[in-house]
Design an enzyme around this catalytic site. Structure first.
Site, short mmCIF file in Angstrom:
data_model
loop_
_atom_site.label_atom_id
_atom_site.label_comp_id
_atom_site.label_asym_id
_atom_site.label_seq_id
_atom_site.Cartn_x
_atom_site.Cartn_y
_atom_site.Cartn_z
N ARG A 65 63.05 90.49 -10.45
CA ARG A 65 62.48 89.74 -10.71
C ARG A 65 62.81 89.90 -12.43
NH1 ARG A 65 60.57 85.30 -7.93
NH2 ARG A 65 60.64 85.63 -5.99
N ARG A 84 58.30 84.85 -14.40
CA ARG A 84 57.31 84.21 -15.38
C ARG A 84 56.20 85.39 -15.95
NH1 ARG A 84 55.13 80.74 -10.47
NH2 ARG A 84 55.76 82.75 -9.62
N ARG A 130 61.26 77.25 -19.31
CA ARG A 130 60.90 76.71 -18.32
C ARG A 130 60.77 74.89 -18.50
NH1 ARG A 130 60.82 74.73 -14.73
NH2 ARG A 130 59.25 75.86 -12.42
N ASP A 143 68.51 81.25 -7.42
CA ASP A 143 66.88 81.56 -6.38
C ASP A 143 67.75 81.96 -4.63
OD1 ASP A 143 64.71 81.47 -6.23
OD2 ASP A 143 64.79 80.76 -4.11
N TYR A 173 62.70 79.77 5.21
CA TYR A 173 61.94 79.18 4.68
C TYR A 173 62.32 77.93 5.67
CZ TYR A 173 60.65 82.24 1.34
OH TYR A 173 59.97 83.14 0.79
O1 CP3 Z 1 65.45 88.71 -10.34
C1 CP3 Z 1 65.65 87.50 -11.88
O2 CP3 Z 1 65.47 87.59 -12.73
C2 CP3 Z 1 66.66 86.74 -10.82
C3 CP3 Z 1 65.87 85.70 -10.37
C4 CP3 Z 1 65.02 85.14 -9.28
C5 CP3 Z 1 64.20 84.50 -8.51
N1 CP3 Z 1 64.57 83.96 -7.52
C6 CP3 Z 1 64.04 83.27 -9.52
C7 CP3 Z 1 62.77 82.72 -9.05
C8 CP3 Z 1 65.57 86.37 -7.31
C9 CP3 Z 1 66.50 87.42 -7.15
C10 CP3 Z 1 65.29 85.14 -6.62
C11 CP3 Z 1 65.21 85.57 -5.26
C12 CP3 Z 1 64.51 85.31 -4.55
N2 CP3 Z 1 63.66 83.54 -4.32
C13 CP3 Z 1 64.05 86.04 -3.32
C14 CP3 Z 1 63.77 87.53 -2.94
C15 CP3 Z 1 63.19 88.34 -3.93
C16 CP3 Z 1 61.96 88.41 -3.15
O3 CP3 Z 1 61.18 88.42 -4.62
O4 CP3 Z 1 61.48 88.62 -2.86
C17 CP3 Z 1 63.04 85.09 -2.25
C18 CP3 Z 1 61.71 84.78 -1.19
C19 CP3 Z 1 62.26 83.81 -3.15
C20 CP3 Z 1 62.38 82.56 -3.19
C21 CP3 Z 1 61.31 81.57 -3.69
N3 CP3 Z 1 61.68 81.37 -4.74
C22 CP3 Z 1 59.98 81.96 -4.22
C23 CP3 Z 1 58.85 82.48 -2.50
C24 CP3 Z 1 59.50 81.23 -5.25
C25 CP3 Z 1 57.60 81.11 -5.40
C26 CP3 Z 1 57.33 82.03 -6.13
C27 CP3 Z 1 55.88 81.79 -7.04
O5 CP3 Z 1 55.34 83.02 -7.11
O6 CP3 Z 1 55.78 80.40 -6.95
C28 CP3 Z 1 60.84 81.42 -5.54
C29 CP3 Z 1 60.56 80.05 -7.10
C30 CP3 Z 1 61.66 81.01 -8.06
N4 CP3 Z 1 62.10 81.91 -8.08
C31 CP3 Z 1 60.47 81.67 -10.00
C32 CP3 Z 1 61.96 82.44 -10.32
C33 CP3 Z 1 61.63 83.13 -11.56
C34 CP3 Z 1 59.28 80.97 -9.76
C35 CP3 Z 1 59.72 79.65 -10.70
C36 CP3 Z 1 59.17 78.86 -11.45
O7 CP3 Z 1 59.82 79.65 -12.37
O8 CP3 Z 1 58.43 77.86 -11.40
#
Ligand code: CP3
Length: 360
Positions: free
Chosen positions: A26, A30, A39, A76, A153
């Site tokens: 990640r 954020r 964003r 994502d 999910y």
């Molecule tokens: O690593 C990187 O820089 C690439 C970006 C990336 C995102 N999601 C961006 C994102 C990657 C590799 C993911 C994978 C992802 N998404 C996973 C597996 C990795 C892990 O961390 O376990 C999972 C379980 C998800 C599902 C997901 N996406 C969730 C549960 C959420 C909400 C998180 C929250 O705290 O709100 C997301 C949203 C998400 N994906 C964000 C980002 C930057 C935040 C959304 C935003 O900017 O508002």
């Protein structure tokens, strides 16, 4: 096309490198003020992911700050259920919400067949744009979720603490879950192969929720499907091997099984001891990890010591990619990230000797 800094690829393939490479789970997101600013252009997160220019810019943001050894395409894991026709939304403060969750075999059958080249073309385009900007300086990582993790999910309809709905399905109607996992595995093979064809130099499968499965179910419901995916991925592009990385959070009980599952490297969460993990995998795979993301809230000296401990834990020899044990937290101080990256670059030097070449 050769890459100027291919340390990550070499390390994932257990080839010698001059220093331990680093990227962060990640790494775009954020905790970066410039990401939060970007964003604002599209309040809806999926629209952001579906706009290749924005995905490209977000991918590059961490690289402008830190000398990381790889980029990861900004996207994502839930792009796949979105393409399958699920009504997915990211609700601020709640995370992902799916309003039409999978609860029956009929729901599985009604999932839209996915044409990755069309339905997920935006990821392909983002990869193309990012690679133009990277200009062969560092490799780009492609990724997808594991079938089990994505299914959590799709069945729960949101993030879950207990996974009670999907576990009920697993124990009462496993045939529905297997049908769903197989559908996801099939799409994921095509999705990752599309990413590889578009220019991803390595791919990672995030199995964030594999560790919530009981010991008897992990192989059948998670690892089996990750293995099926690895078996069908393009592993060679113009003579260059494309490493595949498996990351199951809380993988400790299954480390040997992961090491024998057909991946090139295993991502470790922070509960795993690096030195014993290296012994247990016995040279079959490379290891990636595993600093606790919350160590970045510690004082600078403590961060530096934790980096040294992980590097020393792995010890000399090829096959280590430094990373966090899970995604970076949104409140992480940027200075701490700088400090960690610095420390890895400083203390991660590997003497490249002829004997080391032979050890490979
Ligand atoms: O690593 C990187 O820089 C690439 C970006 C990336 C995102 N999601 C961006 C994102 C990657 C590799 C993911 C994978 C992802 N998404 C996973 C597996 C990795 C892990 O961390 O376990 C999972 C379980 C998800 C599902 C997901 N996406 C969730 C549960 C959420 C909400 C998180 C929250 O705290 O709100 C997301 C949203 C998400 N994906 C964000 C980002 C930057 C935040 C959304 C935003 O900017 O508002």
């Amino acid at each position: 096309m050769t890459i100027q800094n291919d340390r990550i690829i070499r390390a994932l393939l257990r080839q010698p490198v001059d220093r331990t490479p680093i990227w962060l789970m990640r790494q775009a997101g954020r905790y970066l003020p410039e990401y939060r600013e970007l964003r604002k252009r599209t309040p809806d997160f999926m629209t952001f992911c579906k706009t290749p220019e924005l995905a490209c810019e977000a991918t590059l943001q961490p690289l402008a700050r830190f000398p990381l050894d790889a980029a990861i395409v900004f996207s994502d894991i839930l792009t796949v259920p979105d393409a399958m026709g699920m009504d997915l939304q990211f609700v601020s403060g709640e995370g992902p919400v799916i309003r039409n969750p999978i609860r029956s075999m009929d729901d599985v059958k009604k999932l839209k067949p996915v044409e990755v080249e069309a339905d997920l073309a935006y990821v392909q385009e983002a990869i193309r744009l990012i690679n133009i900007e990277l200009d062969n300086k560092i490799p780009l990582i492609g990724f997808a979720g594991s079938p089990w993790t994505v299914a959590t999910y799709m069945v729960e309809g949101a993030s879950s603490k207990t996974f009670s709905t999907i576990k009920t399905m697993l124990y009462r109607e496993p045939e529905i879950l297997h049908a769903l996992l197989q559908r996801l595995a099939d799409v994921t093979v095509r999705y990752l192969n599309m990413q590889i064809a578009a220019g991803a130099r390595t791919v990672m499968i995030f199995d964030t929720w594999g560790g919530v499965l009981s010991n008897n179910e992990y192989v059948d419901f998670s690892l089996q499907y990750m293995k099926k995916i690895a078996d069908q991925l393009i592993r060679d592009v113009n003579g260059q091997r494309i490493p595949v990385v498996f990351f199951t959070k809380h993988c400790d009980p299954w480390l040997e099984l992961l090491a024998a599952s057909g991946c090139d490297a295993v991502g470790l969460d922070s509960t795993v001891d690096m030195a014993s993990a290296k012994q247990r995998v016995a040279g079959r795979v490379a290891l990636q990890g595993n600093l606790d993301p919350f160590l970045l809230f510690a004082k600078p000296d403590r961060i530096e010591q934790a980096v040294i401990d992980i590097l020393d834990g792995y010890g000399p020899g090829p096959g280590h990619v430094f990373n966090l044990g899970h995604g970076i937290d949104k409140d992480t101080p940027i200075d701490s990230v700088e400090r960690m990256v610095e420390a890895v670059r400083h203390y991660g030097h590997q003497p490249v000797t002829q004997e080391m070449e032979l050890v490979v």
